[in-house]
Design a protein around this motif. Sequence first.
Motif: not given
Length: 366
Positions: A101, A127, A131, A3
């Motif tokens: 994730d 996240m 990404y 994280k």
Amino acid sequence: MKKAQPRPKSSRRAVPLPVIPVRPVVGRLAPYLAPQEGRAGKLRLDFNENTIGCSPAALRALRRMTSEQLAIYPEYEAAKRRLARHFAVRPSEMLFTNGVDDALRLLMDTFVEPGSAVLLPEPTFTMYRFYAEIAGARVVAARYDAGMRFPLEEILRELRRSPRLLCLANPNNPTATLLDEAALARILDAAPRTLVLVDEAYYEFSGVTILPWIRRRANLVVSRTFSKAVGLAGLRLGALFARADLADAMRRACTPFPVNTAALVAAEAALQDRRFLQRYVRQVKESRWHLAQGLETLGARVFPSAANFLLVDFGPGGGRLVRRLARRKILVRDRSGEFGRDGFVRVTVGTPAQTRVLLRAIEEEW
Ligand SMILES: Cc1ncc(COP(=O)(O)O)c(C=O)c1O
């Protein structure tokens, strides 16, 4: 888990640049530091995990695994049929992922091109941005206001430009707020050319889901995780749900074995132990109320929560409180970085006994 946490300046090492060129978007990513290790045995209220561990039935199932099961590449079909039944979807509408994730990376790999717009309300699960940036997307963010109200009008306005993807955590992390079905329907109606991810990582605590909508919505993907209520964060298991055409597209971009056999064995056993899960969720909901009351009595501002955590504004001194609690082996998460001033702390809600320990410590240390 990796994280997002900004690397403290003091620990920044001068790492030589690799000889092989790094993709510019990766070179520009904010440096991330893996979360603190050695959390076992402490009061872990910093990552919204299950605070008492998974069902004993999951452990028993893992112990029954054979060495041959470990030697064989994972086989998914039977487990997928059973889990699809549990979620009341068809196997063709479901994909296993290595946690949410990994689901995010798969969404980006399948739908997002360099330069595509990815729309996010912020603050949200870090996240999504991570990404999206790795994919080379252009992140467009709409901010929650100071009362932690969702920026609905701004999101609806931005959807007119047809971003490729909109990520919504429902309930949202770290605000703990929940969008109701009417708001979600408005968003989906306003997004005919945008894929909308509704991340229901905390569904067990909110009780609100739009999973059944996947059949009638051509632009909806729903994610779930086994890392929170179910207590299997260490095994990394998530799931994506979407209409078969979207699911098929994602299956093309997916690695052949995203999930390990042990994760599926444990997940099935944990879901079968309904009483354990229901009891834990009930305890957390009870504690959520007591913790909010207790913190307000102490003078903190607590935002309403539909999840297994509270966002709390302790004002100046919030950061110091987090450090003092850590010295007492109570871990909570300082989120002030996302709000522009000291004081915002995210606290996972545990059992009533854990809540009493936490409240006593806050009373003494704040
Ligand atoms: C909204 C949200 N989605 C997903 C995750 C992570 O899920 P997983 O452990 O399955 O990757 C988190 C964890 O903090 C979260 O807050």
